[in-house]
Design a protein around this motif. Structure first.
Motif, short mmCIF file in Angstrom:
data_model
loop_
_atom_site.label_atom_id
_atom_site.label_comp_id
_atom_site.label_asym_id
_atom_site.label_seq_id
_atom_site.Cartn_x
_atom_site.Cartn_y
_atom_site.Cartn_z
N TYR A 45 38.62 57.71 27.94
CA TYR A 45 37.76 57.78 29.12
C TYR A 45 37.09 56.43 29.38
CZ TYR A 45 34.02 58.87 32.33
OH TYR A 45 33.18 58.84 33.40
N VAL A 46 36.54 55.84 28.34
CA VAL A 46 35.88 54.54 28.48
C VAL A 46 36.89 53.48 28.91
CG1 VAL A 46 34.66 52.72 27.23
CG2 VAL A 46 34.04 55.11 26.87
N ALA A 47 38.08 53.50 28.31
CA ALA A 47 39.11 52.53 28.68
C ALA A 47 39.54 52.70 30.14
CB ALA A 47 40.32 52.68 27.77
N SER A 48 39.56 53.93 30.63
CA SER A 48 39.99 54.16 32.01
C SER A 48 38.99 53.64 33.03
CB SER A 48 40.23 55.65 32.24
OG SER A 48 39.00 56.36 32.28
N ASN A 50 37.55 50.79 33.20
CA ASN A 50 37.78 49.39 33.54
C ASN A 50 39.24 49.10 33.88
OD1 ASN A 50 35.08 48.83 32.93
ND2 ASN A 50 35.58 48.68 30.76
N PHE A 51 40.10 50.11 33.84
CA PHE A 51 41.52 49.87 33.98
C PHE A 51 41.89 49.19 35.30
CE2 PHE A 51 45.77 51.10 35.32
CZ PHE A 51 46.51 50.68 34.23
N ASP A 52 41.44 49.73 36.41
CA ASP A 52 41.81 49.16 37.72
C ASP A 52 41.29 47.74 37.89
OD1 ASP A 52 43.31 51.32 38.60
OD2 ASP A 52 41.57 52.34 39.45
N ARG A 53 40.07 47.49 37.45
CA ARG A 53 39.50 46.14 37.55
C ARG A 53 40.28 45.16 36.69
NH1 ARG A 53 34.40 46.07 34.82
NH2 ARG A 53 35.64 45.24 33.15
N ASP A 54 40.58 45.56 35.45
CA ASP A 54 41.33 44.69 34.55
C ASP A 54 42.75 44.42 35.08
OD1 ASP A 54 39.10 44.67 32.95
OD2 ASP A 54 39.93 46.05 31.45
N ARG A 55 43.39 45.47 35.60
CA ARG A 55 44.74 45.31 36.14
C ARG A 55 44.74 44.35 37.33
NH1 ARG A 55 47.00 50.17 39.14
NH2 ARG A 55 45.56 49.22 40.58
N ALA A 56 43.77 44.48 38.24
CA ALA A 56 43.71 43.60 39.41
C ALA A 56 43.49 42.15 38.98
CB ALA A 56 42.58 44.06 40.34
N ALA A 57 42.63 41.92 37.99
CA ALA A 57 42.39 40.56 37.51
C ALA A 57 43.66 39.98 36.86
CB ALA A 57 41.24 40.56 36.50
N GLN A 58 44.37 40.82 36.11
CA GLN A 58 45.60 40.38 35.47
C GLN A 58 46.67 40.06 36.51
OE1 GLN A 58 46.72 42.47 31.88
NE2 GLN A 58 48.85 42.53 32.52
N GLU A 59 46.82 40.90 37.52
CA GLU A 59 47.81 40.65 38.58
C GLU A 59 47.46 39.42 39.40
OE1 GLU A 59 48.01 44.35 40.69
OE2 GLU A 59 49.39 45.24 39.22
N ALA A 60 46.18 39.13 39.56
CA ALA A 60 45.75 37.96 40.34
C ALA A 60 46.18 36.66 39.67
CB ALA A 60 44.24 37.98 40.52
N LEU A 61 46.42 36.68 38.37
CA LEU A 61 46.90 35.48 37.68
C LEU A 61 48.30 35.09 38.16
CD1 LEU A 61 45.74 36.25 34.03
CD2 LEU A 61 44.77 34.53 35.58
N GLY A 62 49.11 36.08 38.55
CA GLY A 62 50.46 35.81 39.04
C GLY A 62 51.44 35.40 37.95
N TRP A 63 51.18 35.79 36.72
CA TRP A 63 52.04 35.39 35.61
C TRP A 63 53.28 36.25 35.51
CZ3 TRP A 63 48.14 34.79 30.97
CH2 TRP A 63 47.30 33.70 31.23
N SER A 64 54.37 35.63 35.10
CA SER A 64 55.61 36.32 34.75
C SER A 64 55.86 36.09 33.27
CB SER A 64 56.79 35.80 35.56
OG SER A 64 56.61 36.07 36.91
N ILE A 65 56.37 37.11 32.60
CA ILE A 65 56.56 37.06 31.16
C ILE A 65 58.01 37.32 30.82
CG2 ILE A 65 55.83 38.07 28.96
CD1 ILE A 65 53.54 36.76 30.63
N HIS A 66 58.54 36.53 29.88
CA HIS A 66 59.89 36.76 29.37
C HIS A 66 59.88 36.42 27.88
CE1 HIS A 66 64.22 37.07 29.20
NE2 HIS A 66 64.24 35.91 28.56
N ALA A 67 60.45 37.32 27.07
CA ALA A 67 60.51 37.08 25.62
C ALA A 67 61.91 37.38 25.11
CB ALA A 67 59.49 37.94 24.90
N GLU A 68 62.35 36.57 24.15
CA GLU A 68 63.63 36.80 23.50
C GLU A 68 63.63 36.16 22.12
OE1 GLU A 68 66.43 35.30 26.30
OE2 GLU A 68 65.97 33.22 25.88
N VAL A 69 64.57 36.58 21.29
CA VAL A 69 64.69 36.04 19.94
C VAL A 69 66.00 35.26 19.85
CG1 VAL A 69 64.97 36.62 17.50
CG2 VAL A 69 63.33 37.87 18.89
#
Length: 151
Positions: A45-48, A50-69
């Motif tokens: 409940y506590v995590a939920s 801040n979820f929308d606010r945190d997600r919007a801030a993360q999306e505003a960064l515009g980062w793309s992620i790729h990982a491989e070994v």
């Protein structure tokens, strides 16, 4: 001539059958509890809240992620919205299997100007990188990346 089926034989046969079923269920329950990696958050409940606010801030960064070994080296690419490499203020994570914590590793990432690199020990299969990166402006970026390792 075969011996007749008695009530005693039926009782022992049924007891043995149910005994096997109960033993297998107990073993499976024990295995499930022993390999469960735990909770994602202590209080959903506590995590939920801040979820929308945190997600919007993360999306505003515009980062793309790729990982491989490649050759026992985990390579993580973080790029901005124009494709340029991003150097973060802080990067932590866990690299392991999706179903068990037995193979979990804490990668020691080093930024080489393009990629974050860390030595890891792997085998073929599906792996997950769960990481947190803090942008230089203090924004927290969290993501789980599926990494398929082929041999």
């Amino acid at each position: 001539m075969a011996a007749p089926i008695t009530g005693r034989k039926v009782f022992f046969g049924m007891s043995a059958a149910f005994g096997v079923i109960i033993a297998v269920n107990l073993f499976m329950a024990y295995s499930a509890v022993r390999t469960f990696p735990g909770l994602e958050v202590k209080n959903s409940y506590v995590a939920s809240q801040n979820f929308d606010r945190d997600r919007a801030a993360q999306e505003a960064l515009g980062w793309s992620i790729h990982a491989e070994v490649h050759q026992e080296e985990l390579q993580l690419a973080i790029t901005n919205d124009v494709g340029q490499p991003v150097e973060v203020a802080e990067l932590t994570g866990t690299f392991g299997r999706a179903t068990s914590v037995r193979d979990d590793q804490i990668p020691d990432f080093v930024f080489d100007g393009t990629l974050y690199r860390a030595p890891v020990a792997t085998s073929a299969g599906n792996w997950n990188l769960r990481f947190e990166a803090m942008a230089k402006d203090g924004t927290m970026f969290r993501q789980r990346v599926v990494v398929l390792v082929e041999r």
